[in-house]
Write a protein that holds these residues in place. Structure first.
Motif, PDB file in Angstrom:
ATOM      1  N   LYS A  17     -24.957  -1.954  -7.335  1.00 42.27           N
ATOM      2  CA  LYS A  17     -25.562  -3.072  -8.067  1.00 42.27           C
ATOM      3  C   LYS A  17     -24.603  -3.591  -9.136  1.00 42.27           C
ATOM      4  O   LYS A  17     -24.397  -4.800  -9.269  1.00 42.27           O
ATOM      5  N   THR A  18     -23.995  -2.682  -9.875  1.00 41.36           N
ATOM      6  CA  THR A  18     -23.047  -3.070 -10.913  1.00 41.36           C
ATOM      7  C   THR A  18     -21.848  -3.802 -10.306  1.00 41.36           C
ATOM      8  O   THR A  18     -21.407  -4.821 -10.830  1.00 41.36           O
ATOM      9  N   GLU A  19     -21.353  -3.288  -9.190  1.00 48.48           N
ATOM     10  CA  GLU A  19     -20.221  -3.933  -8.513  1.00 48.48           C
ATOM     11  C   GLU A  19     -20.592  -5.330  -8.029  1.00 48.48           C
ATOM     12  O   GLU A  19     -19.809  -6.274  -8.174  1.00 48.48           O
ATOM     13  N   LEU A  20     -21.789  -5.477  -7.478  1.00 49.03           N
ATOM     14  CA  LEU A  20     -22.249  -6.787  -7.011  1.00 49.03           C
ATOM     15  C   LEU A  20     -22.342  -7.776  -8.166  1.00 49.03           C
ATOM     16  O   LEU A  20     -21.853  -8.906  -8.070  1.00 49.03           O
ATOM     17  N   ILE A  21     -22.947  -7.352  -9.264  1.00 49.49           N
ATOM     18  CA  ILE A  21     -23.081  -8.237 -10.429  1.00 49.49           C
ATOM     19  C   ILE A  21     -21.709  -8.638 -10.957  1.00 49.49           C
ATOM     20  O   ILE A  21     -21.478  -9.801 -11.300  1.00 49.49           O
ATOM     21  N   THR A  22     -20.789  -7.689 -11.008  1.00 53.04           N
ATOM     22  CA  THR A  22     -19.435  -7.987 -11.474  1.00 53.04           C
ATOM     23  C   THR A  22     -18.763  -9.010 -10.570  1.00 53.04           C
ATOM     24  O   THR A  22     -18.173  -9.983 -11.052  1.00 53.04           O
ATOM     25  N   ASN A  23     -18.862  -8.804  -9.270  1.00 47.94           N
ATOM     26  CA  ASN A  23     -18.225  -9.728  -8.319  1.00 47.94           C
ATOM     27  C   ASN A  23     -18.861 -11.114  -8.357  1.00 47.94           C
ATOM     28  O   ASN A  23     -18.151 -12.131  -8.340  1.00 47.94           O
ATOM     29  N   VAL A  24     -20.173 -11.178  -8.416  1.00 50.45           N
ATOM     30  CA  VAL A  24     -20.858 -12.476  -8.441  1.00 50.45           C
ATOM     31  C   VAL A  24     -20.517 -13.218  -9.721  1.00 50.45           C
ATOM     32  O   VAL A  24     -20.226 -14.423  -9.696  1.00 50.45           O
ATOM     33  N   SER A  25     -20.531 -12.509 -10.858  1.00 46.39           N
ATOM     34  CA  SER A  25     -20.221 -13.199 -12.112  1.00 46.39           C
ATOM     35  C   SER A  25     -18.782 -13.701 -12.112  1.00 46.39           C
ATOM     36  O   SER A  25     -18.503 -14.793 -12.593  1.00 46.39           O
ATOM     37  N   HIS A  26     -17.867 -12.940 -11.532  1.00 45.16           N
ATOM     38  CA  HIS A  26     -16.479 -13.386 -11.438  1.00 45.16           C
ATOM     39  C   HIS A  26     -16.376 -14.614 -10.531  1.00 45.16           C
ATOM     40  O   HIS A  26     -15.701 -15.588 -10.857  1.00 45.16           O
ATOM     41  N   ASP A  27     -17.064 -14.551  -9.387  1.00 45.56           N
ATOM     42  CA  ASP A  27     -17.014 -15.663  -8.436  1.00 45.56           C
ATOM     43  C   ASP A  27     -17.622 -16.935  -9.015  1.00 45.56           C
ATOM     44  O   ASP A  27     -17.217 -18.036  -8.652  1.00 45.56           O
ATOM     45  N   LEU A  28     -18.603 -16.798  -9.900  1.00 42.71           N
ATOM     46  CA  LEU A  28     -19.181 -17.975 -10.548  1.00 42.71           C
ATOM     47  C   LEU A  28     -18.318 -18.463 -11.697  1.00 42.71           C
ATOM     48  O   LEU A  28     -18.161 -19.660 -11.910  1.00 42.71           O
ATOM     49  N   ARG A  29     -17.759 -17.530 -12.448  1.00 40.53           N
ATOM     50  CA  ARG A  29     -16.987 -17.884 -13.639  1.00 40.53           C
ATOM     51  C   ARG A  29     -15.709 -18.634 -13.275  1.00 40.53           C
ATOM     52  O   ARG A  29     -15.313 -19.571 -13.974  1.00 40.53           O
ATOM     53  N   THR A  30     -15.057 -18.273 -12.200  1.00 40.12           N
ATOM     54  CA  THR A  30     -13.789 -18.886 -11.819  1.00 40.12           C
ATOM     55  C   THR A  30     -13.920 -20.391 -11.580  1.00 40.12           C
ATOM     56  O   THR A  30     -13.203 -21.169 -12.210  1.00 40.12           O
ATOM     57  N   PRO A  31     -14.838 -20.850 -10.728  1.00 42.11           N
ATOM     58  CA  PRO A  31     -14.947 -22.310 -10.556  1.00 42.11           C
ATOM     59  C   PRO A  31     -15.514 -22.993 -11.799  1.00 42.11           C
ATOM     60  O   PRO A  31     -15.140 -24.125 -12.106  1.00 42.11           O
ATOM     61  N   LEU A  32     -16.403 -22.327 -12.519  1.00 42.43           N
ATOM     62  CA  LEU A  32     -16.954 -22.937 -13.728  1.00 42.43           C
ATOM     63  C   LEU A  32     -15.878 -23.172 -14.774  1.00 42.43           C
ATOM     64  O   LEU A  32     -15.886 -24.189 -15.466  1.00 42.43           O
ATOM     65  N   THR A  33     -14.933 -22.245 -14.873  1.00 43.18           N
ATOM     66  CA  THR A  33     -13.832 -22.415 -15.819  1.00 43.18           C
ATOM     67  C   THR A  33     -13.013 -23.650 -15.460  1.00 43.18           C
ATOM     68  O   THR A  33     -12.647 -24.435 -16.340  1.00 43.18           O
ATOM     69  N   SER A  34     -12.748 -23.840 -14.186  1.00 39.72           N
ATOM     70  CA  SER A  34     -12.002 -25.023 -13.744  1.00 39.72           C
ATOM     71  C   SER A  34     -12.773 -26.298 -14.046  1.00 39.72           C
ATOM     72  O   SER A  34     -12.211 -27.288 -14.531  1.00 39.72           O
ATOM     73  N   ILE A  35     -14.062 -26.288 -13.771  1.00 43.31           N
ATOM     74  CA  ILE A  35     -14.887 -27.477 -14.031  1.00 43.31           C
ATOM     75  C   ILE A  35     -14.900 -27.795 -15.521  1.00 43.31           C
ATOM     76  O   ILE A  35     -14.745 -28.956 -15.917  1.00 43.31           O
ATOM     77  N   ILE A  36     -15.073 -26.783 -16.347  1.00 42.17           N
ATOM     78  CA  ILE A  36     -15.088 -26.997 -17.801  1.00 42.17           C
ATOM     79  C   ILE A  36     -13.748 -27.543 -18.279  1.00 42.17           C
ATOM     80  O   ILE A  36     -13.690 -28.471 -19.090  1.00 42.17           O
ATOM     81  N   THR A  37     -12.671 -26.992 -17.760  1.00 42.56           N
ATOM     82  CA  THR A  37     -11.337 -27.454 -18.150  1.00 42.56           C
ATOM     83  C   THR A  37     -11.140 -28.929 -17.778  1.00 42.56           C
ATOM     84  O   THR A  37     -10.685 -29.725 -18.593  1.00 42.56           O
ATOM     85  N   TYR A  38     -11.478 -29.293 -16.533  1.00 42.16           N
ATOM     86  CA  TYR A  38     -11.329 -30.688 -16.107  1.00 42.16           C
ATOM     87  C   TYR A  38     -12.242 -31.614 -16.903  1.00 42.16           C
ATOM     88  O   TYR A  38     -11.870 -32.730 -17.249  1.00 42.16           O
ATOM     89  N   THR A  39     -13.442 -31.164 -17.206  1.00 43.21           N
ATOM     90  CA  THR A  39     -14.366 -31.971 -18.002  1.00 43.21           C
ATOM     91  C   THR A  39     -13.795 -32.204 -19.395  1.00 43.21           C
ATOM     92  O   THR A  39     -13.849 -33.329 -19.920  1.00 43.21           O
ATOM     93  N   ASP A  40     -13.242 -31.165 -19.999  1.00 48.42           N
ATOM     94  CA  ASP A  40     -12.616 -31.323 -21.315  1.00 48.42           C
ATOM     95  C   ASP A  40     -11.449 -32.296 -21.257  1.00 48.42           C
ATOM     96  O   ASP A  40     -11.277 -33.133 -22.154  1.00 48.42           O
ATOM     97  N   LEU A  41     -10.647 -32.208 -20.204  1.00 48.84           N
ATOM     98  CA  LEU A  41      -9.520 -33.135 -20.051  1.00 48.84           C
ATOM     99  C   LEU A  41     -10.009 -34.574 -19.908  1.00 48.84           C
ATOM    100  O   LEU A  41      -9.429 -35.498 -20.483  1.00 48.84           O
ATOM    101  N   LEU A  42     -11.075 -34.763 -19.144  1.00 51.01           N
ATOM    102  CA  LEU A  42     -11.630 -36.109 -18.980  1.00 51.01           C
ATOM    103  C   LEU A  42     -12.169 -36.649 -20.298  1.00 51.01           C
ATOM    104  O   LEU A  42     -11.992 -37.827 -20.615  1.00 51.01           O
TER     105      LEU A  42
END
Length: 66
Positions: A35-60
């Motif tokens: 369960k801990t491994e799943l939560i870690t992997n899912v949060s990483h998989d969500l955080r990675t694209p969200l970081t890119s979206i936030i960065t591009y939004t800030d640039l815009l």
């Protein structure tokens, strides 16, 4: 008459219960690790694209002011 007394029967039952509890605790620990491994992997998989979206939004937003 080895192992035929009621005390021997109770001892076997107690040992069986102890083994069942041990297996259950082992499975529970394994489940918690998974369960801990799943939560870690899912949060990483969500955080990675969200970081890119936030960065591009800030640039815009910054580009709009220039």
């Amino acid at each position: 008459m080895k192992g035929k007394s009621s005390l021997a029967t109770h001892a076997r039952n107690l040992n069986s219960l102890r083994e069942g509890v041990r297996k259950s605790m082992t499975e529970q620990a394994k489940s918690e690790r998974l369960k801990t491994e799943l939560i870690t992997n899912v949060s990483h998989d969500l955080r990675t694209p969200l970081t890119s979206i936030i960065t591009y939004t800030d640039l815009l937003k910054k580009a709009r002011y220039y």
